[in-house]
Design an enzyme around this catalytic site. Sequence first.
Site, PDB file in Angstrom:
ATOM      1  N   ASP A   6       0.838  -1.207   0.000  1.00  0.00           N
ATOM      2  CA  ASP A   6       0.000   0.000   0.000  1.00  0.00           C
ATOM      3  C   ASP A   6       0.873   1.257   0.000  1.00  0.00           C
ATOM      4  O   ASP A   6       0.360   2.384  -0.004  1.00  0.00           O
ATOM      5  CB  ASP A   6      -1.018  -0.005   1.148  1.00  0.00           C
ATOM      6  CG  ASP A   6      -0.371  -0.082   2.511  1.00  0.00           C
ATOM      7  OD1 ASP A   6       0.870  -0.191   2.592  1.00  0.00           O
ATOM      8  OD2 ASP A   6      -1.110  -0.051   3.521  1.00  0.00           O
ATOM      9  N   SER A   7       2.217   1.061  -0.062  1.00  0.00           N
ATOM     10  CA  SER A   7       3.117   2.186  -0.333  1.00  0.00           C
ATOM     11  C   SER A   7       2.802   2.769  -1.711  1.00  0.00           C
ATOM     12  O   SER A   7       3.269   3.863  -2.052  1.00  0.00           O
ATOM     13  CB  SER A   7       4.583   1.752  -0.255  1.00  0.00           C
ATOM     14  OG  SER A   7       4.788   0.562  -0.998  1.00  0.00           O
ATOM     15  N   ASP A  31      -1.062  -6.080  -0.254  1.00  0.00           N
ATOM     16  CA  ASP A  31      -1.500  -5.454   1.002  1.00  0.00           C
ATOM     17  C   ASP A  31      -3.005  -5.250   1.024  1.00  0.00           C
ATOM     18  O   ASP A  31      -3.573  -4.727   0.045  1.00  0.00           O
ATOM     19  CB  ASP A  31      -0.849  -4.065   1.140  1.00  0.00           C
ATOM     20  CG  ASP A  31       0.395  -4.087   1.993  1.00  0.00           C
ATOM     21  OD1 ASP A  31       0.546  -5.004   2.820  1.00  0.00           O
ATOM     22  OD2 ASP A  31       1.228  -3.168   1.825  1.00  0.00           O
ATOM     23  N   LYS A  37      -1.356  -9.432   2.696  1.00  0.00           N
ATOM     24  CA  LYS A  37      -0.610  -8.993   3.880  1.00  0.00           C
ATOM     25  C   LYS A  37      -1.483  -8.032   4.685  1.00  0.00           C
ATOM     26  O   LYS A  37      -2.167  -7.190   4.104  1.00  0.00           O
ATOM     27  CB  LYS A  37       0.703  -8.311   3.476  1.00  0.00           C
ATOM     28  CG  LYS A  37       1.474  -7.733   4.666  1.00  0.00           C
ATOM     29  CD  LYS A  37       2.926  -7.435   4.336  1.00  0.00           C
ATOM     30  CE  LYS A  37       3.184  -6.105   3.683  1.00  0.00           C
ATOM     31  NZ  LYS A  37       2.793  -4.904   4.469  1.00  0.00           N
ATOM     32  N   GLU A  46      -1.541  -5.575   8.429  1.00  0.00           N
ATOM     33  CA  GLU A  46      -0.756  -4.985   9.513  1.00  0.00           C
ATOM     34  C   GLU A  46      -1.431  -5.264  10.852  1.00  0.00           C
ATOM     35  O   GLU A  46      -2.661  -5.188  10.953  1.00  0.00           O
ATOM     36  CB  GLU A  46      -0.640  -3.466   9.311  1.00  0.00           C
ATOM     37  CG  GLU A  46       0.164  -3.084   8.081  1.00  0.00           C
ATOM     38  CD  GLU A  46       0.343  -1.575   7.916  1.00  0.00           C
ATOM     39  OE1 GLU A  46      -0.082  -0.807   8.805  1.00  0.00           O
ATOM     40  OE2 GLU A  46       0.911  -1.179   6.888  1.00  0.00           O
ATOM     41  N   GLU A  50       9.106  -4.105  10.423  1.00  0.00           N
ATOM     42  CA  GLU A  50       9.544  -2.813   9.881  1.00  0.00           C
ATOM     43  C   GLU A  50      10.113  -1.923  10.978  1.00  0.00           C
ATOM     44  O   GLU A  50       9.483  -1.707  12.018  1.00  0.00           O
ATOM     45  CB  GLU A  50       8.350  -2.119   9.182  1.00  0.00           C
ATOM     46  CG  GLU A  50       8.731  -0.771   8.580  1.00  0.00           C
ATOM     47  CD  GLU A  50       7.727  -0.229   7.573  1.00  0.00           C
ATOM     48  OE1 GLU A  50       6.787  -0.960   7.185  1.00  0.00           O
ATOM     49  OE2 GLU A  50       7.891   0.939   7.176  1.00  0.00           O
TER      50      GLU A  50
HETATM   51  O1  KIV Z   1       3.547  -1.082   1.577  1.00  0.00           O
HETATM   52  C1  KIV Z   1       4.720  -1.480   1.565  1.00  0.00           C
HETATM   53  O2  KIV Z   1       5.498  -1.215   0.636  1.00  0.00           O
HETATM   54  C2  KIV Z   1       5.171  -2.289   2.687  1.00  0.00           C
HETATM   55  C3  KIV Z   1       6.632  -2.569   2.808  1.00  0.00           C
HETATM   56  C4  KIV Z   1       7.360  -1.356   3.217  1.00  0.00           C
HETATM   57  C5  KIV Z   1       6.905  -3.712   3.696  1.00  0.00           C
HETATM   58  O3  KIV Z   1       4.381  -2.687   3.490  1.00  0.00           O
END
Ligand code: KIV
Length: 270
Positions: free
Chosen positions: A50-51, A89, A119, A121, A188
């Site tokens: 989600d980056s 994510d 994924k 969190e 992280e």
């Molecule tokens: O969203 C993302 O890119 C991440 C990584 C930094 C692990 O969760």
Amino acid sequence: MAQKIIKRVTTHVLHEMKLKGEKIAMLTAYDYSSAKILDEAEIDVILVGDSASNVMAGYETTLPITLDNMICYAASVVRGVKRALVVVDLPFGTYQGDSKEALASSIRIMKETGAHAVKLEGGTEIVESVKRILSAGIPVMGHLGLTPQSIYKFGTYAVRAKENEEAEKLIKDALALEEAGCFSVVLEKIPAKLAGELTSKVKIPVIGIGAGPHTDGQVLVLHDMLGITQSFSPRFLRRYHNLHDEIKGAVQSYINDVKRVDFPNEMEQY
Ligand code: KIV
């Protein structure tokens, strides 16, 4: 001994890599063309993170990105990949507090993108969601330490779990995620020593970002490691290129060529 050729990276392959002490390399990608290059380079895992909210959509945090946005990015990535494991994510607001919603969001990702895992969190508070997602046969990767979807709770992007109390909670969370059935966990921005201890405590592969060298693997955001982003410079980030300047230089050359009518030349026309 020659290394075994991996035709397709699966969660099982990652477990074998941990057992053999072979490090896991993971990078983010959000589009077909980049994913194809990463896959040709034999990256083990591609994270549609989600980056994307920051590096693709230009938001300040990861909170605004939607499930529809993530599905669009992930489907593009999957079309470029033959070998890597693709993890997506679950974005903010699509799983917290409701395990049924978590499952519905995960099913949409798997059905509409063709990705291989999701994924999430969080620690003990998402265990019920992890179990429900797993009950539908969807592999889950955890994410602990600095969890950017909770940035407004933390108030800062500083290193997490430096104090004993938070470190103990992190270990408890990691064990809970392993127990719930997560196939791997991302750590992280936590102290290297703590990440090392945790990596030997759990049987599942631990992937670090800003978590030192003792984890089972590493992950970076593609735009950061290629030097496309310029303002984000945490200590843990190693830049392998300065694509920002290279792309800018190429664009400036193109502009000049167009302005002085050097492009297209005789060979570049019909
Ligand atoms: O969203 C993302 O890119 C991440 C990584 C930094 C692990 O969760």
